[in-house]
Design a protein around this motif. Sequence first.
Motif, PDB file in Angstrom:
ATOM      1  N   VAL A 146      30.081  25.332 -23.440  1.00  0.00           N
ATOM      2  CA  VAL A 146      31.539  24.809 -23.736  1.00  0.00           C
ATOM      3  C   VAL A 146      30.861  23.202 -24.115  1.00  0.00           C
ATOM      4  O   VAL A 146      30.870  22.896 -23.306  1.00  0.00           O
ATOM      5  CB  VAL A 146      32.573  24.730 -23.486  1.00  0.00           C
ATOM      6  N   ALA A 147      31.263  23.375 -25.560  1.00  0.00           N
ATOM      7  CA  ALA A 147      31.782  21.362 -25.539  1.00  0.00           C
ATOM      8  C   ALA A 147      32.536  20.779 -26.148  1.00  0.00           C
ATOM      9  O   ALA A 147      33.243  21.759 -26.802  1.00  0.00           O
ATOM     10  CB  ALA A 147      30.119  21.487 -27.144  1.00  0.00           C
ATOM     11  N   VAL A 148      33.272  19.853 -25.215  1.00  0.00           N
ATOM     12  CA  VAL A 148      34.330  19.563 -25.476  1.00  0.00           C
ATOM     13  C   VAL A 148      34.483  17.718 -26.685  1.00  0.00           C
ATOM     14  O   VAL A 148      33.747  16.796 -26.445  1.00  0.00           O
ATOM     15  CB  VAL A 148      35.048  18.823 -24.087  1.00  0.00           C
ATOM     16  N   LEU A 149      35.552  18.370 -27.203  1.00  0.00           N
ATOM     17  CA  LEU A 149      35.592  17.203 -28.905  1.00  0.00           C
ATOM     18  C   LEU A 149      37.109  16.871 -28.185  1.00  0.00           C
ATOM     19  O   LEU A 149      38.156  17.412 -28.133  1.00  0.00           O
ATOM     20  CB  LEU A 149      36.056  17.651 -30.006  1.00  0.00           C
ATOM     21  N   VAL A 150      36.763  14.566 -27.927  1.00  0.00           N
ATOM     22  CA  VAL A 150      37.783  13.949 -27.792  1.00  0.00           C
ATOM     23  C   VAL A 150      37.802  13.164 -28.641  1.00  0.00           C
ATOM     24  O   VAL A 150      36.659  12.635 -29.344  1.00  0.00           O
ATOM     25  CB  VAL A 150      37.132  13.489 -26.355  1.00  0.00           C
ATOM     26  N   SER A 151      38.839  12.328 -29.438  1.00  0.00           N
ATOM     27  CA  SER A 151      38.660  11.296 -30.000  1.00  0.00           C
ATOM     28  C   SER A 151      39.753  10.535 -29.230  1.00  0.00           C
ATOM     29  O   SER A 151      39.652   8.745 -29.129  1.00  0.00           O
ATOM     30  CB  SER A 151      40.169  11.820 -31.117  1.00  0.00           C
ATOM     31  N   GLY A 152      40.188  10.876 -27.617  1.00  0.00           N
ATOM     32  CA  GLY A 152      41.433  10.085 -27.172  1.00  0.00           C
ATOM     33  C   GLY A 152      40.471   9.774 -25.575  1.00  0.00           C
ATOM     34  O   GLY A 152      40.227  10.094 -25.073  1.00  0.00           O
ATOM     35  N   LEU A 189      36.929  19.203 -16.478  1.00  0.00           N
ATOM     36  CA  LEU A 189      35.685  18.847 -15.544  1.00  0.00           C
ATOM     37  C   LEU A 189      36.015  19.295 -14.189  1.00  0.00           C
ATOM     38  O   LEU A 189      35.682  19.523 -12.894  1.00  0.00           O
ATOM     39  CB  LEU A 189      35.140  17.502 -15.845  1.00  0.00           C
ATOM     40  N   ASP A 190      37.738  18.902 -13.812  1.00  0.00           N
ATOM     41  CA  ASP A 190      37.857  18.868 -12.129  1.00  0.00           C
ATOM     42  C   ASP A 190      37.992  20.552 -12.023  1.00  0.00           C
ATOM     43  O   ASP A 190      37.744  21.281 -11.034  1.00  0.00           O
ATOM     44  CB  ASP A 190      38.829  18.130 -11.806  1.00  0.00           C
ATOM     45  N   ALA A 191      38.293  21.758 -13.086  1.00  0.00           N
ATOM     46  CA  ALA A 191      38.673  22.675 -12.222  1.00  0.00           C
ATOM     47  C   ALA A 191      37.089  23.130 -12.654  1.00  0.00           C
ATOM     48  O   ALA A 191      37.261  24.499 -11.336  1.00  0.00           O
ATOM     49  CB  ALA A 191      39.826  23.045 -13.746  1.00  0.00           C
ATOM     50  N   VAL A 192      36.420  22.745 -13.175  1.00  0.00           N
ATOM     51  CA  VAL A 192      34.940  23.881 -13.275  1.00  0.00           C
ATOM     52  C   VAL A 192      34.467  23.323 -12.111  1.00  0.00           C
ATOM     53  O   VAL A 192      34.194  24.175 -11.353  1.00  0.00           O
ATOM     54  CB  VAL A 192      34.673  23.043 -14.528  1.00  0.00           C
ATOM     55  N   ARG A 193      34.470  21.940 -11.777  1.00  0.00           N
ATOM     56  CA  ARG A 193      34.228  21.452 -10.181  1.00  0.00           C
ATOM     57  C   ARG A 193      34.757  22.197  -8.946  1.00  0.00           C
ATOM     58  O   ARG A 193      33.544  22.699  -8.326  1.00  0.00           O
ATOM     59  CB  ARG A 193      33.807  19.915  -9.769  1.00  0.00           C
ATOM     60  N   SER A 194      36.163  22.668  -8.892  1.00  0.00           N
ATOM     61  CA  SER A 194      35.868  23.061  -7.673  1.00  0.00           C
ATOM     62  C   SER A 194      36.401  24.657  -7.806  1.00  0.00           C
ATOM     63  O   SER A 194      36.856  25.506  -6.875  1.00  0.00           O
ATOM     64  CB  SER A 194      37.690  22.294  -7.749  1.00  0.00           C
ATOM     65  N   ASP A 195      36.167  25.278  -9.219  1.00  0.00           N
ATOM     66  CA  ASP A 195      36.080  26.202  -8.608  1.00  0.00           C
ATOM     67  C   ASP A 195      34.700  27.216  -9.422  1.00  0.00           C
ATOM     68  O   ASP A 195      34.291  27.304 -10.955  1.00  0.00           O
ATOM     69  CB  ASP A 195      36.704  27.020  -9.746  1.00  0.00           C
ATOM     70  N   PRO A 196      33.440  27.749  -8.410  1.00  0.00           N
ATOM     71  CA  PRO A 196      32.624  28.312  -8.874  1.00  0.00           C
ATOM     72  C   PRO A 196      32.265  29.628  -9.820  1.00  0.00           C
ATOM     73  O   PRO A 196      30.865  29.827 -10.293  1.00  0.00           O
ATOM     74  CB  PRO A 196      31.755  28.744  -7.362  1.00  0.00           C
ATOM     75  N   ASP A 197      33.848  30.460  -9.511  1.00  0.00           N
ATOM     76  CA  ASP A 197      33.283  31.597 -10.104  1.00  0.00           C
ATOM     77  C   ASP A 197      34.479  31.234 -11.027  1.00  0.00           C
ATOM     78  O   ASP A 197      35.112  31.907 -12.184  1.00  0.00           O
ATOM     79  CB  ASP A 197      34.742  32.001  -9.803  1.00  0.00           C
ATOM     80  N   PHE A 198      34.693  30.025 -11.976  1.00  0.00           N
ATOM     81  CA  PHE A 198      35.231  29.281 -12.895  1.00  0.00           C
ATOM     82  C   PHE A 198      34.481  29.733 -14.366  1.00  0.00           C
ATOM     83  O   PHE A 198      35.268  30.510 -15.250  1.00  0.00           O
ATOM     84  CB  PHE A 198      35.225  27.799 -13.462  1.00  0.00           C
ATOM     85  N   GLY A 199      33.359  30.061 -14.866  1.00  0.00           N
ATOM     86  CA  GLY A 199      32.714  31.061 -15.415  1.00  0.00           C
ATOM     87  C   GLY A 199      32.756  29.984 -16.898  1.00  0.00           C
ATOM     88  O   GLY A 199      31.894  30.717 -17.994  1.00  0.00           O
ATOM     89  N   ALA A 237      39.980  32.054 -18.733  1.00  0.00           N
ATOM     90  CA  ALA A 237      40.030  33.570 -19.004  1.00  0.00           C
ATOM     91  C   ALA A 237      39.196  33.671 -20.006  1.00  0.00           C
ATOM     92  O   ALA A 237      39.000  34.473 -20.022  1.00  0.00           O
ATOM     93  CB  ALA A 237      41.820  33.786 -19.416  1.00  0.00           C
ATOM     94  N   PHE A 238      39.506  32.686 -21.317  1.00  0.00           N
ATOM     95  CA  PHE A 238      38.707  33.189 -21.987  1.00  0.00           C
ATOM     96  C   PHE A 238      37.403  32.801 -22.009  1.00  0.00           C
ATOM     97  O   PHE A 238      36.353  33.528 -22.606  1.00  0.00           O
ATOM     98  CB  PHE A 238      39.025  31.764 -23.383  1.00  0.00           C
ATOM     99  N   ALA A 239      36.334  32.629 -20.805  1.00  0.00           N
ATOM    100  CA  ALA A 239      35.185  32.308 -20.436  1.00  0.00           C
ATOM    101  C   ALA A 239      34.537  33.373 -20.126  1.00  0.00           C
ATOM    102  O   ALA A 239      33.605  34.406 -20.340  1.00  0.00           O
ATOM    103  CB  ALA A 239      35.293  31.151 -19.567  1.00  0.00           C
ATOM    104  N   LYS A 240      35.704  33.752 -19.733  1.00  0.00           N
ATOM    105  CA  LYS A 240      35.603  35.362 -18.502  1.00  0.00           C
ATOM    106  C   LYS A 240      36.039  36.630 -19.818  1.00  0.00           C
ATOM    107  O   LYS A 240      35.873  38.047 -18.671  1.00  0.00           O
ATOM    108  CB  LYS A 240      36.574  35.575 -17.933  1.00  0.00           C
ATOM    109  N   GLY A 241      36.088  36.488 -21.224  1.00  0.00           N
ATOM    110  CA  GLY A 241      36.427  36.969 -21.919  1.00  0.00           C
ATOM    111  C   GLY A 241      37.855  38.111 -21.610  1.00  0.00           C
ATOM    112  O   GLY A 241      37.555  39.098 -21.781  1.00  0.00           O
ATOM    113  N   ARG A 242      38.785  37.581 -21.127  1.00  0.00           N
ATOM    114  CA  ARG A 242      40.206  38.749 -20.740  1.00  0.00           C
ATOM    115  C   ARG A 242      40.369  38.344 -21.790  1.00  0.00           C
ATOM    116  O   ARG A 242      42.162  38.512 -22.678  1.00  0.00           O
ATOM    117  CB  ARG A 242      40.456  37.543 -19.636  1.00  0.00           C
TER     118      ARG A 242
END
Length: 201
Positions: free
Chosen positions: A3-9, A18-28, A182-187
């Motif tokens: 995923v690419a994340v788009l930010v303005s602020g 980023l924290d959630a992805v780092r702390s969950d090896p099964d994030f997807g 959930a989106f990444a896991k196709g749910r």
Amino acid sequence: MRVAVLVSGAGSNLQALLDAVRSDPDFGAEVVGVIADNPDAGGLRKAEAAGVDTLVVRWEEYASREDFTGAIVAGAKVFRADALILAGFMRVLSREAVSTYPILNIHPALCPAFPGARAVEEALAYGVKTTGVTVHFVDEFVDHGPIIAQEAVDVEPDDTAQSLHERIRKVEHRLYPEVIRAFAKGRLRLDGRVVHWRADD
Ligand code: GRF
């Protein structure tokens, strides 16, 4: 999923992801790039600190929304992204982005109430007693696409836009990573504009 994340602020939602992805090896999902419409976006610094590639596509440098969107899509292709995550991105993308990528957005109100950039201020001024957070798929209209998840946040009698937005952000930082996972896991399955959730395996 890339995923690419788009930010303005500030990018606090980016940081939560980023924290959630780092702390969950099964994030997807992994954040493969961060794109900002201005070089001062705090989200760029958060991406750099996390070792994520960044790109600035300055809104002012493009003659039209279509050209600006074309540059964003080209950047996302360089990152080999599968999906775009809008996290406080204050520009409306044209149809090319929506037809190229699935796109998720987070909005600090309960859609369809209070679309646009001043949702928290407008909810407060309207006098609603409950507002909240909406995560939705992006279509070509502002804060309008199929709703994936919503959560309510009560307005307190002495709230300012800032105090209310702070409580809303707390919910966002938990809810958005949950939805992206959930989106990444196709749910998530779309049926018209209704999103159905499949249970986690
Ligand atoms: C969030 O409240 C989000 O709902 C809205 O913009 C804000 C971005 O905050 N679209 P941050 O940059 O993630 O801190």
